[in-house]
Design a protein around this motif. Sequence first.
Motif, PDB file in Angstrom:
ATOM      1  N   UNK A 278       3.959  -4.135 -10.895  1.00 16.49           N
ATOM      2  CA  UNK A 278       3.601  -3.650  -9.560  1.00 16.49           C
ATOM      3  C   UNK A 278       2.713  -4.667  -8.848  1.00 16.49           C
ATOM      4  N   UNK A 279       1.726  -5.195  -9.528  1.00 17.06           N
ATOM      5  CA  UNK A 279       0.812  -6.165  -8.921  1.00 17.06           C
ATOM      6  C   UNK A 279       1.509  -7.501  -8.652  1.00 17.06           C
ATOM      7  N   UNK A 280       2.347  -7.928  -9.570  1.00 19.83           N
ATOM      8  CA  UNK A 280       3.046  -9.206  -9.397  1.00 19.83           C
ATOM      9  C   UNK A 280       4.005  -9.168  -8.218  1.00 19.83           C
ATOM     10  N   UNK A 281       4.637  -8.020  -8.002  1.00 21.37           N
ATOM     11  CA  UNK A 281       5.646  -7.909  -6.954  1.00 21.37           C
ATOM     12  C   UNK A 281       5.107  -7.211  -5.701  1.00 21.37           C
ATOM     13  N   UNK A 282       3.780  -7.188  -5.570  1.00 18.81           N
ATOM     14  CA  UNK A 282       3.141  -6.503  -4.440  1.00 18.81           C
ATOM     15  C   UNK A 282       3.635  -6.975  -3.075  1.00 18.81           C
ATOM     16  N   UNK A 283       3.818  -8.287  -2.841  1.00 10.69           N
ATOM     17  CA  UNK A 283       4.305  -8.705  -1.517  1.00 10.69           C
ATOM     18  C   UNK A 283       5.669  -8.119  -1.152  1.00 10.69           C
ATOM     19  N   UNK A 284       6.560  -7.990  -2.132  1.00 14.05           N
ATOM     20  CA  UNK A 284       7.856  -7.346  -1.877  1.00 14.05           C
ATOM     21  C   UNK A 284       7.660  -5.902  -1.426  1.00 14.05           C
ATOM     22  N   UNK A 285       6.784  -5.218  -2.137  1.00 11.61           N
ATOM     23  CA  UNK A 285       6.552  -3.812  -1.812  1.00 11.61           C
ATOM     24  C   UNK A 285       5.955  -3.663  -0.417  1.00 11.61           C
ATOM     25  N   UNK A 286       5.022  -4.531  -0.077  1.00 14.64           N
ATOM     26  CA  UNK A 286       4.416  -4.479   1.256  1.00 14.64           C
ATOM     27  C   UNK A 286       5.472  -4.673   2.341  1.00 14.64           C
ATOM     28  N   UNK A 287       6.376  -5.600   2.125  1.00 15.51           N
ATOM     29  CA  UNK A 287       7.440  -5.848   3.110  1.00 15.51           C
ATOM     30  C   UNK A 287       8.330  -4.627   3.285  1.00 15.51           C
ATOM     31  N   UNK A 288       8.655  -3.968   2.188  1.00 16.07           N
ATOM     32  CA  UNK A 288       9.495  -2.776   2.262  1.00 16.07           C
ATOM     33  C   UNK A 288       8.802  -1.655   3.025  1.00 16.07           C
ATOM     34  N   UNK A 289       7.532  -1.422   2.716  1.00 18.37           N
ATOM     35  CA  UNK A 289       6.796  -0.345   3.382  1.00 18.37           C
ATOM     36  C   UNK A 289       6.646  -0.635   4.867  1.00 18.37           C
ATOM     37  N   UNK A 290       6.309  -1.872   5.203  1.00 22.67           N
ATOM     38  CA  UNK A 290       6.167  -2.252   6.607  1.00 22.67           C
ATOM     39  C   UNK A 290       7.473  -2.058   7.364  1.00 22.67           C
ATOM     40  N   UNK A 291       8.573  -2.421   6.724  1.00 25.08           N
ATOM     41  CA  UNK A 291       9.884  -2.319   7.356  1.00 25.08           C
ATOM     42  C   UNK A 291      10.301  -0.881   7.567  1.00 25.08           C
ATOM     43  N   UNK A 292      10.078  -0.025   6.577  1.00 26.63           N
ATOM     44  CA  UNK A 292      10.639   1.324   6.621  1.00 26.63           C
ATOM     45  C   UNK A 292       9.791   2.317   7.407  1.00 26.63           C
ATOM     46  N   UNK A 293       8.458   2.161   7.406  1.00 27.38           N
ATOM     47  CA  UNK A 293       7.643   3.178   8.084  1.00 27.38           C
ATOM     48  C   UNK A 293       6.617   2.615   9.063  1.00 27.38           C
ATOM     49  N   UNK A 294       6.586   1.276   9.240  1.00 24.39           N
ATOM     50  CA  UNK A 294       5.827   0.714  10.339  1.00 24.39           C
ATOM     51  C   UNK A 294       4.380   0.384  10.080  1.00 24.39           C
ATOM     52  N   UNK A 295       3.943   0.373   8.830  1.00 25.20           N
ATOM     53  CA  UNK A 295       2.575  -0.077   8.553  1.00 25.20           C
ATOM     54  C   UNK A 295       2.477  -1.575   8.816  1.00 25.20           C
ATOM     55  N   UNK A 296       1.496  -2.040   9.576  1.00 32.39           N
ATOM     56  CA  UNK A 296       1.340  -3.487   9.795  1.00 32.39           C
ATOM     57  C   UNK A 296       1.290  -4.224   8.464  1.00 32.39           C
ATOM     58  N   UNK A 297       1.921  -5.385   8.393  1.00 33.35           N
ATOM     59  CA  UNK A 297       2.160  -6.055   7.123  1.00 33.35           C
ATOM     60  C   UNK A 297       0.875  -6.331   6.347  1.00 33.35           C
TER      61      UNK A 297
END
Length: 480
Positions: free
Chosen positions: A77-96
């Motif tokens: 989870x920690x290693x792939x955190x940037x991927x997760x942030x991109x997904x969340x930003x894309x799907x629900x609009x949280x600033x990156x």
Amino acid sequence: MLEKKYFYIDGKWVAPAANVELPVIDPSTEQACAVISIGNASDADRAVEAARVAFDGWSRTDAAERLHLVERLLEIYKRRAPEMASMISLEMGAPIDMALSDQVGAGTYHIENFIRAFRDFEFERRLGPHAPNDRILMDPIGVVGLITPWNWPMNQVTLKVVPALLAGCTMVLKPSEIAPLSSTLFAEYVNEAGFPKGVFNLVNGDGEGVGTRLSSHPDVDMISFTGSTRAGIAISRAAAETLKRVSLELGGKGANLVFADADPSAVKRGVLHCFHNTGQSCNAPTRMLVERPIYDHVVSEATKIAEAVTIDAAHNPGKHIGPLASEAQFQKVQEMIKKGIDEGARLVVGGLGRPKGHQTGYFVRPTVFADVNNQMAIAREEIFGPVLSIIPFESEEEAIAIANDTPYGLTNYVQSTDGARRNRVAARLRSGMIEMNGQPRGAGSPFGGIKSSGRAREGGVFGIEEFLESKAVSGWASSQ
């Protein structure tokens, strides 16, 4: 465009039973950014069956083995955190930037806290010295259905999946169809961590289809749901036939009591907290109750703070708020702002329509109403947008009465430099959580409410115990 049409069932990615597709909308652009499949009862049944088969073995694994796998999950989870942030930003609009630090960060925080709590967790407990041969055994409840919302995707997924795994439960996760991409990515993490097949399963779908089937399924022993109070009531009704445990974390209408002796940063802290995540948090302090001697000053200060809040697309870096997560949420917030105007509240900042320069995307204007009374719709209904209602009060007694005069009971806030007053007020406020003077609750503190905010307790030891049943045993033979 991303294609995420498969479900994760029994340790592998499988096609849905029927080809029903749904676009995922980027709220910053109003354009489709991905496509998922919408599952049906047959998909839910497959996932439940996989979880049921896996339960006997997983529930009897050594606690240290389960802990090791969750620690491995945390590493991924920690290693792939940037991927997760991109997904969340894309799907629900949280600033990156906020998506990485707060949205993804919340998941890291919860997993770490569960690991810490689990290291000293006791599944076998003594009843007491009066009954030396009695034991209380904490057993995993069984197969659990986990239904999570779109506003804080990983916050809620980790608050449910991780304690269920540690407790020895098997599960089926149904994330919100508005924000399913992050949960699909999380399923990849689970797979990479090496959990046994069937322990964790993911099926995308809507509430009427997969959600209702999980809630009513005779082989699902518990439903853990986070979302609206209306949906929580529907889930409780669907679950009643099978008498399964239902854990609900629902809406809120938090009161922020600002007394005349509040510290200088109290107002700014309250306004920005209300607007955080574009106001899409169940524990947001959306009612600011202000003692009369400082009322005019607070309204003026809140106005300046709200006017300084910037709005921008979720994909852009910086400290701004993004769009609301969906068109439906945009329309709801517009309707509530209009209600506030029609009911006679004084609009001091914001209002109807999109902010200047953002005519595309589900952007709204940060809005502050003054001279609100607690019977107005904007003071009683959960808005789930960046809308603050300021209400005056004359005395401590009146402030408590206004704060408690709500169907909700999730989080309340107290701002005062008088310690005795803070303690006195906190004891009388009717909510599951109280935060005072901007001090966050400690790691492992239970998150949950009362009344129409539900009865869940998530986080730390409390969150693990949500997924366990106590079993009383007499005549226990003590080890030699």
